[in-house]
Design an enzyme around this catalytic site. Structure first.
Site, short mmCIF file in Angstrom:
data_model
loop_
_atom_site.label_atom_id
_atom_site.label_comp_id
_atom_site.label_asym_id
_atom_site.label_seq_id
_atom_site.Cartn_x
_atom_site.Cartn_y
_atom_site.Cartn_z
N PHE A 14 1.40 -3.76 -9.58
CA PHE A 14 1.86 -4.78 -8.46
C PHE A 14 3.30 -5.57 -8.41
O PHE A 14 3.43 -6.62 -7.97
CB PHE A 14 0.87 -5.91 -8.72
CG PHE A 14 -0.51 -5.30 -8.87
CD1 PHE A 14 -1.23 -4.24 -8.37
CD2 PHE A 14 -1.17 -5.88 -10.13
CE1 PHE A 14 -2.34 -3.85 -8.58
CE2 PHE A 14 -2.41 -5.48 -10.57
CZ PHE A 14 -2.89 -4.26 -9.84
N CYS A 15 4.12 -4.58 -8.67
CA CYS A 15 5.47 -5.03 -8.41
C CYS A 15 5.86 -6.22 -9.31
O CYS A 15 6.53 -7.30 -9.05
CB CYS A 15 6.16 -5.10 -7.15
SG CYS A 15 6.19 -4.07 -6.19
N ALA A 16 5.19 -6.35 -10.53
CA ALA A 16 5.06 -7.39 -11.43
C ALA A 16 4.97 -6.71 -12.90
O ALA A 16 3.97 -7.39 -13.63
CB ALA A 16 4.07 -8.53 -11.10
#
Length: 460
Positions: free
Chosen positions: A375-377
């Site tokens: 999740f781009c995290a």
């Protein structure tokens, strides 16, 4: 909540009309079903109201700021009125600037480019990459993931105190996590930052579509968000807040619109006077339709009433939480605990399942769109899952970097346009997949888990 209370919630808080609400998709097992869009945290469907407003304006599209014709003047008024609408939506201070950008990522990179020399930046590892990574030219302190809101405030206070004395400093923090959906103590973090002479920018990409964001009430210096998460189409975003750092910085892009005047010097060079307004960082022909779409979404959400929208979303969150709680194999990810307030974003893992395989089955067999991965995290998800044993399944997650485990999770997210049926279908699908398994065979293709539709691919 009583049955009558739930009924009242549903009668008062009907989902807002969005594009795609009647789209049907094929199922690998045969037939079609209405698509359940449960990936709002990535991109929310556009509100029908926003699309209609854009369609009504489209024939009148014209260049802005410099055109003498009627359509140019109309478009200029519309563009600048959109700026005022966004400022009102965010509760901006009189001296604040609203700069239209391409996205939250673009907004925070703009602010990073405007940092004064020697600025120190403090950012939690829990941030989305859009707010974790832009500060490459600054002296950055990365803060460990807190496990309570109070710990977040204490961690920031200690980090700021340990670096004193210093010159300009900036704290970057999310309003709501794009992984767990949990609300962060923005007001308290802003107070801590200001007590130590630092400024604060709020990444409101996940907060603004779900809760009111008031710059003055939260006492943040800047706020950034994206139109495509706020039920608006097109590549548009906003950076709003204090003008001084933006006014003193070199233009984000050099070109027409950012310059007030340009003249040749006797030595053959060029002298430029840049605008002091938001136009300083909006060089080139602006995305007028994107700005108008954002303003239309701001108006639509304000008119619907965040009290009503929040009540309905909490009703949906309860449905999902209670449904998943009934499946022992499911673990919902959280920093602040199961009872922490959140927006309609939840990530989870399923014992015995690779997350990519599970998400693929939800899509192919039930017509449900969710997200799987990091999740781009990446630092946050690895913090939440790092101690868990990971077994590479028949449809494995993307390859891990050397020395790292292969980690991913499943994220379900929803909002103002989500009907009850979509979350009910999702909960029932989770239960069926866990108890009965997938009904089809799957394979890995280009790093993704997909149904095997080859000659050898059959129902499981």
């Amino acid at each position: 909540m009583s049955v009558s209370a739930v009924a009242a919630d549903q009668s008062v808080c009907a989902p807002l009309p969005v594009l795609g609400r009647d789209v049907t998709v094929p199922l690998v097992t045969g037939g079609e079903v209405t698509y359940a869009a449960l990936d709002y945290a990535a991109s929310a469907p556009a509100l029908q109201r926003v699309w209609d407003d854009v369609a009504a304006y489209a024939p009148y599209y014209g260049s802005v700021h410099r055109g003498a014709g009627y359509l140019s003047q109309l478009s200029t008024d519309l563009f600048e009125n959109a700026r005022r609408t966004v400022a009102e939506f965010l509760g901006c201070r009189d001296a604040d600037q609203v700069v239209f950008t391409r996205s939250t990522t673009d907004s925070l990179n703009l602010l990073a480019a405007a940092l004064p020399a020697g600025c120190r930046v403090f950012v939690f590892e829990t941030e989305h990459h859009a707010s974790l990574l832009p500060w490459r030219d600054a002296d950055v302190t990365y803060l460990d993931a807190p496990r309570t809101p109070a710990e977040a405030v204490g961690t920031l206070e200690r980090a700021l105190a340990a670096r004193e004395p210093y010159g300009p400093a900036l704290v970057c923090v999310t309003g709501a996590s794009n992984v767990t959906g949990e609300l962060w103590p923005v007001r308290e973090l802003a107070a801590a930052a200001h007590a130590h002479g630092a400024r604060i920018v709020l990444d409101a990409a996940q907060l603004a579509p779900h809760h009111p964001v008031d710059v003055r009430d939260l006492d943040v210096d800047w706020v950034a968000f994206s139109g495509h998460k706020l039920y608006a189409p097109f590549g548009s975003g906003v950076l709003a807040g204090r003008a001084d750092w933006l006014r003193e910085a070199e233009p984000y892009l050099a070109g027409g619109g950012a310059s007030r005047s340009v003249s040749r010097r006797a030595d053959g060079g060029v002298d430029v006077q840049w605008h002091d307004s938001a136009a300083r960082h909006e060089a080139g022909s602006p995305n007028v339709i994107g700005a108008y779409a954002i303003a239309s979404a701001c108006k639509a959400l304000t008119e619907a009433g965040f009290g009503t929208l929040v009540a309905r979303e909490e009703h949906l969150i309860r449905k999902v939480r209670e449904g998943l709680a009934g499946v022992p194999e499911v673990r919902v990810l959280s920093l602040f605990g199961d009872d922490a307030p959140r927006v309609g974003v939840l990530s989870f893992v399923v014992e015995g399942w690779n997350s990519s395989h599970f998400a693929a089955a939800l899509s192919a067999e039930y017509g449900i769109g969710v997200r799987d991965g990091l999740f781009c995290a990446h630092p946050l998800v690895r913090t939440l899952l790092g101690s868990d044993p990971q077994t590479q399944g028949e449809c494995g997650a993307p390859e891990a970097a050397p020395g790292e485990k292969s980690l991913n999770a499943i994220r379900v997210s929803f909002g103002a346009g989500t009907p009850d049926e979509h979350v009910e279908r999702f909960v029932n699908a989770v239960k069926e997949l866990v108890s009965d398994g997938a009904r089809w065979n799957y394979r890995t293709e280009d790093g993704r888990c997909v149904p095997d539709t080859s000659a050898a691919g059959t129902a499981a």
